[in-house]
Design a protein around this motif. Structure first.
Motif, PDB file in Angstrom:
ATOM      1  N   GLY A  89      35.568  49.280  42.993  1.00 23.34           N
ATOM      2  CA  GLY A  89      36.737  48.386  43.058  1.00 23.34           C
ATOM      3  C   GLY A  89      36.728  47.385  41.964  1.00 23.34           C
ATOM      4  O   GLY A  89      37.655  47.330  41.113  1.00 23.34           O
ATOM      5  N   LEU A  90      35.452  46.788  41.542  1.00 26.43           N
ATOM      6  CA  LEU A  90      35.293  45.927  40.522  1.00 26.43           C
ATOM      7  C   LEU A  90      35.572  46.698  39.077  1.00 26.43           C
ATOM      8  O   LEU A  90      36.008  46.252  38.386  1.00 26.43           O
ATOM      9  N   ALA A  91      34.963  48.078  39.164  1.00 27.07           N
ATOM     10  CA  ALA A  91      34.860  48.861  37.950  1.00 27.07           C
ATOM     11  C   ALA A  91      36.281  49.067  37.552  1.00 27.07           C
ATOM     12  O   ALA A  91      36.673  49.334  36.459  1.00 27.07           O
ATOM     13  N   MET A  92      37.219  49.471  38.522  1.00 31.40           N
ATOM     14  CA  MET A  92      38.578  49.593  38.346  1.00 31.40           C
ATOM     15  C   MET A  92      39.191  48.389  37.762  1.00 31.40           C
ATOM     16  O   MET A  92      39.975  48.622  36.976  1.00 31.40           O
ATOM     17  N   VAL A  93      39.223  47.158  38.329  1.00 35.44           N
ATOM     18  CA  VAL A  93      39.541  46.399  37.906  1.00 35.44           C
ATOM     19  C   VAL A  93      39.364  45.876  36.523  1.00 35.44           C
ATOM     20  O   VAL A  93      40.125  45.332  35.700  1.00 35.44           O
ATOM     21  N   CYS A  94      37.840  45.767  36.370  1.00 34.70           N
ATOM     22  CA  CYS A  94      37.453  45.544  35.142  1.00 34.70           C
ATOM     23  C   CYS A  94      37.812  46.458  34.012  1.00 34.70           C
ATOM     24  O   CYS A  94      38.094  46.135  32.919  1.00 34.70           O
ATOM     25  N   ALA A  95      38.031  47.761  34.243  1.00 37.20           N
ATOM     26  CA  ALA A  95      38.574  48.605  33.223  1.00 37.20           C
ATOM     27  C   ALA A  95      40.167  48.515  32.769  1.00 37.20           C
ATOM     28  O   ALA A  95      40.433  48.023  31.779  1.00 37.20           O
ATOM     29  N   GLN A  96      40.780  47.965  33.847  1.00 40.35           N
ATOM     30  CA  GLN A  96      42.287  47.561  33.553  1.00 40.35           C
ATOM     31  C   GLN A  96      42.304  46.195  32.795  1.00 40.35           C
ATOM     32  O   GLN A  96      43.104  45.977  31.981  1.00 40.35           O
ATOM     33  N   LYS A  97      41.362  45.191  33.193  1.00 41.27           N
ATOM     34  CA  LYS A  97      41.559  43.880  32.294  1.00 41.27           C
ATOM     35  C   LYS A  97      40.530  43.850  31.306  1.00 41.27           C
ATOM     36  O   LYS A  97      40.493  42.728  30.646  1.00 41.27           O
ATOM     37  N   GLY A  98      39.670  44.746  31.249  1.00 41.49           N
ATOM     38  CA  GLY A  98      38.804  44.606  29.969  1.00 41.49           C
ATOM     39  C   GLY A  98      37.490  43.884  30.015  1.00 41.49           C
ATOM     40  O   GLY A  98      37.038  43.600  28.866  1.00 41.49           O
ATOM     41  N   TYR A  99      36.977  43.578  31.201  1.00 38.61           N
ATOM     42  CA  TYR A  99      35.743  43.042  31.142  1.00 38.61           C
ATOM     43  C   TYR A  99      34.664  44.108  31.302  1.00 38.61           C
ATOM     44  O   TYR A  99      34.770  45.042  32.070  1.00 38.61           O
ATOM     45  N   PRO A 100      33.403  43.911  30.679  1.00 37.27           N
ATOM     46  CA  PRO A 100      32.334  44.903  30.810  1.00 37.27           C
ATOM     47  C   PRO A 100      31.672  44.468  32.357  1.00 37.27           C
ATOM     48  O   PRO A 100      31.789  43.370  32.716  1.00 37.27           O
ATOM     49  N   LEU A 101      31.204  45.521  32.883  1.00 35.92           N
ATOM     50  CA  LEU A 101      30.587  45.245  34.280  1.00 35.92           C
ATOM     51  C   LEU A 101      29.317  45.758  34.674  1.00 35.92           C
ATOM     52  O   LEU A 101      29.243  47.240  34.013  1.00 35.92           O
ATOM     53  N   VAL A 102      28.350  45.289  35.199  1.00 31.83           N
ATOM     54  CA  VAL A 102      27.261  45.919  35.453  1.00 31.83           C
ATOM     55  C   VAL A 102      26.796  45.759  36.890  1.00 31.83           C
ATOM     56  O   VAL A 102      27.229  44.548  37.434  1.00 31.83           O
ATOM     57  N   VAL A 103      26.376  46.657  37.495  1.00 35.48           N
ATOM     58  CA  VAL A 103      26.222  46.788  39.062  1.00 35.48           C
ATOM     59  C   VAL A 103      24.994  47.050  39.259  1.00 35.48           C
ATOM     60  O   VAL A 103      24.176  47.987  38.794  1.00 35.48           O
ATOM     61  N   THR A 104      24.375  46.348  40.336  1.00 34.55           N
ATOM     62  CA  THR A 104      22.977  46.908  40.851  1.00 34.55           C
ATOM     63  C   THR A 104      23.210  47.543  42.048  1.00 34.55           C
ATOM     64  O   THR A 104      24.014  46.829  42.911  1.00 34.55           O
ATOM     65  N   MET A 105      22.321  48.537  42.525  1.00 38.45           N
ATOM     66  CA  MET A 105      22.615  49.207  43.678  1.00 38.45           C
ATOM     67  C   MET A 105      21.190  49.973  44.025  1.00 38.45           C
ATOM     68  O   MET A 105      20.587  50.611  43.074  1.00 38.45           O
ATOM     69  N   ALA A 106      20.898  49.962  45.450  1.00 40.78           N
ATOM     70  CA  ALA A 106      19.602  50.480  45.801  1.00 40.78           C
ATOM     71  C   ALA A 106      19.931  52.113  45.659  1.00 40.78           C
ATOM     72  O   ALA A 106      21.076  52.521  45.694  1.00 40.78           O
ATOM     73  N   ASP A 107      18.924  52.663  45.173  1.00 42.95           N
ATOM     74  CA  ASP A 107      18.949  54.290  45.022  1.00 42.95           C
ATOM     75  C   ASP A 107      19.189  55.103  46.161  1.00 42.95           C
ATOM     76  O   ASP A 107      19.423  56.150  46.026  1.00 42.95           O
ATOM     77  N   SER A 108      19.263  54.500  47.245  1.00 37.84           N
ATOM     78  CA  SER A 108      19.632  55.007  48.683  1.00 37.84           C
ATOM     79  C   SER A 108      20.965  55.491  48.785  1.00 37.84           C
ATOM     80  O   SER A 108      21.336  56.455  49.656  1.00 37.84           O
ATOM     81  N   PHE A 109      22.001  54.685  48.183  1.00 42.76           N
ATOM     82  CA  PHE A 109      23.567  55.022  48.378  1.00 42.76           C
ATOM     83  C   PHE A 109      23.798  56.192  47.531  1.00 42.76           C
ATOM     84  O   PHE A 109      23.319  56.729  46.614  1.00 42.76           O
ATOM     85  N   SER A 110      24.930  57.040  48.061  1.00 37.83           N
ATOM     86  CA  SER A 110      25.271  58.259  47.712  1.00 37.83           C
ATOM     87  C   SER A 110      25.523  58.257  46.130  1.00 37.83           C
ATOM     88  O   SER A 110      26.187  57.302  45.484  1.00 37.83           O
ATOM     89  N   VAL A 111      25.164  59.361  45.472  1.00 40.93           N
ATOM     90  CA  VAL A 111      25.247  59.759  44.052  1.00 40.93           C
ATOM     91  C   VAL A 111      26.705  59.514  43.556  1.00 40.93           C
ATOM     92  O   VAL A 111      26.892  59.092  42.518  1.00 40.93           O
TER      93      VAL A 111
END
Ligand code: PMP
Length: 359
Positions: A89-111
């Motif tokens: 969701g953040l990636a979609m909003v950031c793409a539209q509004k032009g903000y860079p986004l960095v997400v941290t995520m455990a490597d157990s969640f789906s690829v």
């Protein structure tokens, strides 16, 4: 028009200025084939949001609230720890509004979650699964402090429950106006959905029972063990009742501050455990028998709703939240038994006519 075509549509009566305006107003849909006789069972299908989950609502509100308060500067990088849907969701909003986004995520969640975020232009920093939710959260804090980035803080921010109070809950009130609504069923990740719904329904639909669910092997609320927190409300340590569970998006290894409000104010009536296996079984049944494709958490809420429906008086009306789409789980156990290649029945069908056979 063809004389036998009955269905017509006429558009939404407006033009949308951006993808962000299409967030919310998700449909409440009747479940016909699985519901026991005499009970009306509905689902609120959050996969109708543009990035296909309930978290689009929160993503937009976190960013727009921070823009209004000045906490987020034009062009500043946003960072967040997320099990996936908030990141997408953040990636979609950031793409539209032009903000860079960095997400941290455990490597157990789906690829597919990582790849979706990267498709929207975000950077995904993986953290070790052994460090659980706390590990990915601490990594986001570290990155924000080191680089001067804006930390979205979905687990603590007011913007989370507020948007569900202002949108999700209002939609339920509107759609059930003048009708019965006996039970609303959902789980919690941050607790934003249940907090927002509880604020509104407690006042306006006090007769509706709010049913909260958590994984059978990670019953943090049912344990009664109080969460230790830092001064900003963030978790100080992993909750002792936590165990890894397969219901992605539900129950992190701590009780989020957003959820604490619901516990402290009696924002739910029933607390029902559910297994990941039940969630997957009901997600598959929803797909196969209703044409409704949702993820494991939606299947889990629906499993609890079916349990209530089976014991309910005739006339009972039940609503279950479906937080996201089943497509987000193609590489997970939800699709484990769904083959890529033709099974024996499909091969027999292929061979039942002479043309266009494979191999
Ligand atoms: N299901 C899924 C798949 C989710 O991603 C989330 C959000 N983490 C939830 C349920 C729970 O929503 P909330 O954070 O509002 O409690």
């Amino acid at each position: 028009m063809d004389a036998i075509t009955q269905r017509t549509t006429s558009g939404r009566g407006r033009l949308y200025d951006s993808i962000l305006e299409t967030i919310g107003n998700t449909p409440v849909i009747r479940v016909n084939n699985l519901a026991p006789d005499g009970v009306r069972l509905y689902v609120k299908a959050e996969f109708f949001n543009p990035a296909a989950s309930v978290k689009d609502r929160l993503a937009l509100n976190i960013i727009e609230t921070a823009e209004r308060t000045g906490a987020l500067k034009p062009g500043q990088t946003i960072v967040e720890a997320t099990s996936g849907n908030t990141g997408i969701g953040l990636a979609m909003v950031c793409a539209q509004k032009g903000y860079p986004l960095v997400v941290t995520m455990a490597d157990s969640f789906s690829v597919e979650r990582r790849r979706l975020m990267r498709m929207f232009g975000a950077k995904v920093v993986l953290t070790p699964r052994s460090e659980k939710g706390t590990g990915m959260y601490m990594k986001a804090v570290e990155l924000a402090e080191t680089h001067g980035w804006f930390l979205a803080r979905q687990f603590e921010t007011e913007a989370n429950a507020d948007i569900h109070e202002a949108t999700t809950a209002r939609e339920i009130i509107g759609d059930f106006a003048g009708d019965r609504l006996d039970h609303v069923v959902m789980g919690y990740g941050t607790g934003g959905t249940v907090a927002g719904i509880a604020r509104v329904l407690r006042k306006e639909r006090p007769e509706t029972r709010i049913v909260l669910s958590e994984p059978a092997n990670a019953q943090l609320i049912a344990s009664g063990i109080v969460q230790k927190r830092g001064p900003d409300g963030s978790p100080a340590e992993s909750h002792s009742a936590f165990e890894p569970h397969p219901i992605q998006g539900w129950t992190p290894d701590f009780i989020p501050n957003v959820l604490q409000e619901v516990i402290d104010t009696g924002g739910f009536d029933d607390l029902v455990p559910v297994t990941g296996a039940e969630g997957m079984a009901w997600a598959r049944k929803l797909a196969r028998q209703e044409g409704i494709l949702t993820g494991v958490s939606g299947g889990a809420s629906f499993a609890v709703a079916m349990g209530i429906a089976e014991r309910a008086q005739p006339g009972t009306v039940i609503l279950a939240m479906l937080p996201d789409t089943g497509e987000r789980y193609l590489t997970t156990p939800l699709f484990e038994d769904i083959p890529e290649d033709m099974d024996d029945e499909e091969k027999a069908l292929s061979e039942s006519t002479p043309g266009y056979r494979l191999g």
